[in-house]
Design a protein around this motif. Structure first.
Motif, PDB file in Angstrom:
ATOM      1  N   VAL A   1       0.827  -1.200   0.000  1.00 52.05           N
ATOM      2  CA  VAL A   1       0.000   0.000   0.000  1.00 52.05           C
ATOM      3  C   VAL A   1       0.862   1.252   0.000  1.00 52.05           C
ATOM      4  N   GLY A   2       1.878   1.261   0.839  1.00 51.88           N
ATOM      5  CA  GLY A   2       2.771   2.414   0.956  1.00 51.88           C
ATOM      6  C   GLY A   2       4.214   1.963   0.880  1.00 51.88           C
ATOM      7  N   PRO A   3       4.673   1.498  -0.294  1.00 53.60           N
ATOM      8  CA  PRO A   3       6.027   0.944  -0.374  1.00 53.60           C
ATOM      9  C   PRO A   3       7.091   1.929   0.096  1.00 53.60           C
ATOM     10  N   GLY A   4       8.148   1.360   0.638  1.00 54.88           N
ATOM     11  CA  GLY A   4       9.235   2.166   1.158  1.00 54.88           C
ATOM     12  C   GLY A   4       9.289   2.100   2.662  1.00 54.88           C
ATOM     13  N   VAL A   5      10.159   2.925   3.219  1.00 58.92           N
ATOM     14  CA  VAL A   5      10.343   3.013   4.659  1.00 58.92           C
ATOM     15  C   VAL A   5       9.777   4.350   5.109  1.00 58.92           C
ATOM     16  N   HIS A   6       8.864   4.316   6.058  1.00 53.73           N
ATOM     17  CA  HIS A   6       8.188   5.510   6.566  1.00 53.73           C
ATOM     18  C   HIS A   6       8.891   5.976   7.843  1.00 53.73           C
ATOM     19  N   ALA A   7       9.083   7.287   7.969  1.00 57.93           N
ATOM     20  CA  ALA A   7       9.809   7.848   9.109  1.00 57.93           C
ATOM     21  C   ALA A   7       8.889   8.726   9.958  1.00 57.93           C
ATOM     22  N   TYR A   8       9.060   8.587  11.286  1.00 54.09           N
ATOM     23  CA  TYR A   8       8.270   9.358  12.252  1.00 54.09           C
ATOM     24  C   TYR A   8       9.185   9.863  13.353  1.00 54.09           C
TER      25      TYR A   8
ATOM     26  N   GLY B   1      12.941   4.982  -0.353  1.00 53.38           N
ATOM     27  CA  GLY B   1      13.007   3.632  -0.909  1.00 53.38           C
ATOM     28  C   GLY B   1      11.754   3.205  -1.637  1.00 53.38           C
ATOM     29  N   ALA B   2      10.860   4.133  -1.916  1.00 59.70           N
ATOM     30  CA  ALA B   2       9.578   3.779  -2.540  1.00 59.70           C
ATOM     31  C   ALA B   2       9.640   3.759  -4.055  1.00 59.70           C
ATOM     32  N   SER B   3      10.774   4.070  -4.629  1.00 53.51           N
ATOM     33  CA  SER B   3      10.865   4.216  -6.087  1.00 53.51           C
ATOM     34  C   SER B   3      11.298   2.936  -6.794  1.00 53.51           C
ATOM     35  N   GLY B   4      10.681   1.809  -6.461  1.00 52.20           N
ATOM     36  CA  GLY B   4      10.963   0.554  -7.150  1.00 52.20           C
ATOM     37  C   GLY B   4      12.196  -0.175  -6.662  1.00 52.20           C
ATOM     38  N   ILE B   5      12.744   0.218  -5.543  1.00 49.64           N
ATOM     39  CA  ILE B   5      13.942  -0.452  -5.018  1.00 49.64           C
ATOM     40  C   ILE B   5      13.596  -1.843  -4.491  1.00 49.64           C
ATOM     41  N   PHE B   6      12.480  -1.960  -3.789  1.00 51.28           N
ATOM     42  CA  PHE B   6      12.101  -3.238  -3.188  1.00 51.28           C
ATOM     43  C   PHE B   6      11.252  -4.054  -4.156  1.00 51.28           C
ATOM     44  N   GLN B   7      11.641  -5.311  -4.351  1.00 50.58           N
ATOM     45  CA  GLN B   7      10.922  -6.196  -5.262  1.00 50.58           C
ATOM     46  C   GLN B   7      10.000  -7.150  -4.523  1.00 50.58           C
ATOM     47  N   ALA B   8      10.289  -7.420  -3.266  1.00 47.41           N
ATOM     48  CA  ALA B   8       9.482  -8.352  -2.482  1.00 47.41           C
ATOM     49  C   ALA B   8       9.096  -7.665  -1.169  1.00 47.41           C
ATOM     50  N   ASP B   9       9.156  -8.390  -0.065  1.00 47.67           N
ATOM     51  CA  ASP B   9       8.750  -7.836   1.226  1.00 47.67           C
ATOM     52  C   ASP B   9       9.911  -7.160   1.933  1.00 47.67           C
ATOM     53  N   GLU B  10       9.647  -5.992   2.494  1.00 54.49           N
ATOM     54  CA  GLU B  10      10.619  -5.306   3.340  1.00 54.49           C
ATOM     55  C   GLU B  10      10.464  -5.892   4.743  1.00 54.49           C
ATOM     56  N   GLU B  11      11.281  -6.867   5.040  1.00 52.66           N
ATOM     57  CA  GLU B  11      11.102  -7.626   6.277  1.00 52.66           C
ATOM     58  C   GLU B  11      11.936  -7.107   7.436  1.00 52.66           C
ATOM     59  N   GLY B  12      13.246  -7.191   7.318  1.00 47.13           N
ATOM     60  CA  GLY B  12      14.113  -6.771   8.412  1.00 47.13           C
ATOM     61  C   GLY B  12      14.660  -5.385   8.168  1.00 47.13           C
ATOM     62  N   ILE B  13      14.956  -4.683   9.237  1.00 45.80           N
ATOM     63  CA  ILE B  13      15.588  -3.365   9.142  1.00 45.80           C
ATOM     64  C   ILE B  13      16.564  -3.243  10.303  1.00 45.80           C
ATOM     65  N   THR B  14      17.733  -2.696  10.005  1.00 47.38           N
ATOM     66  CA  THR B  14      18.730  -2.495  11.049  1.00 47.38           C
ATOM     67  C   THR B  14      19.528  -1.243  10.740  1.00 47.38           C
ATOM     68  N   LEU B  15      20.294  -0.828  11.706  1.00 45.47           N
ATOM     69  CA  LEU B  15      21.078   0.396  11.603  1.00 45.47           C
ATOM     70  C   LEU B  15      22.537   0.071  11.880  1.00 45.47           C
ATOM     71  N   HIS B  16      23.395   0.415  10.927  1.00 37.86           N
ATOM     72  CA  HIS B  16      24.843   0.298  11.158  1.00 37.86           C
ATOM     73  C   HIS B  16      25.370   1.694  11.428  1.00 37.86           C
ATOM     74  N   ARG B  17      25.874   1.892  12.620  1.00 36.73           N
ATOM     75  CA  ARG B  17      26.326   3.204  13.065  1.00 36.73           C
ATOM     76  C   ARG B  17      27.816   3.384  12.803  1.00 36.73           C
TER      77      ARG B  17
END
Length: 181
Positions: A51-58, A74-90
């Motif tokens: 419905v709202g592809p990409g990563v939403h920020a709040y 990331g909503a511009s066709g980058i993801f082809q399947a499910d955006e499952e995991g997310i992590t941060l490398h500092r």
């Protein structure tokens, strides 16, 4: 805490609910909080067809956090399947988080997972990492802490809910030409 299409924020001392975020997404699997920048990231588990592809920020008050006039990247066709995991490398300066680094989101494809890299400060898309033999990835994690055999830290990715692959950040830097200064 996630529940169906909602993200609930709680006060940690007495577990009082502070607010609820309801992003326009198909479903939510994971969220990420960047404590340095005070941003909550919510990927649309529906991926490119969501419905709202990409990563939403709040922000930490539950209001849309915008960069460049939008709270989604990331909503511009980058993801082809499910955006499952997310992590941060500092990136670190003298052992302290300096606000730079990468937001990494797994693109859960059945045959091989893609790990999409975004700049932590600008949300600019930086590229894709693939790990041979890793597919159908739900969870990912990272640490910047030096370990034996992993002097720059470790990236971990779940392979098909059965095993976990570990890759040193030194190898990732070499494979992607990314740097963490």
């Amino acid at each position: 805490v996630t529940e169906n299409h909602h993200v609930h924020a709680y006060e940690t001392q007495n577990l009082t609910r502070l607010h609820t975020i309801t992003p326009p997404v198909s479903s939510i699997e994971t969220v990420l909080v960047d404590s340095f920048h005070q941003i909550i990231y919510v990927p649309d588990e529906g991926g490119g067809s969501g419905v709202g592809p990409g990563v939403h920020a709040y922000d930490t008050n539950g209001l849309p956090y915008e960069r460049n006039g939008t709270n989604v990247f990331g909503a511009s066709g980058i993801f082809q399947a499910d955006e499952e995991g997310i992590t941060l490398h500092r990136c670190m300066t003298e052992g302290e988080d300096n606000g730079r680094g990468f937001i990494i989101v797994s693109d859960q494809k059945g045959d091989i997972s893609d790990f999409e890299f975004f700049d932590r400060e600008t949300w600019m898309y930086l590229g894709t990492l693939r790990i041979n033999g890793v597919s159908n990835t739900d969870g990912i994690a990272t640490t910047e802490v030096s370990r034996p055999m992993y002097p720059r830290g470790i990236f971990a990715a779940v392979d098909n809910d059965a095993t976990t692959a570990l890759v040193g950040w030194q190898e990732i830097y070499e494979a992607t030409n990314l740097t963490c200064n």
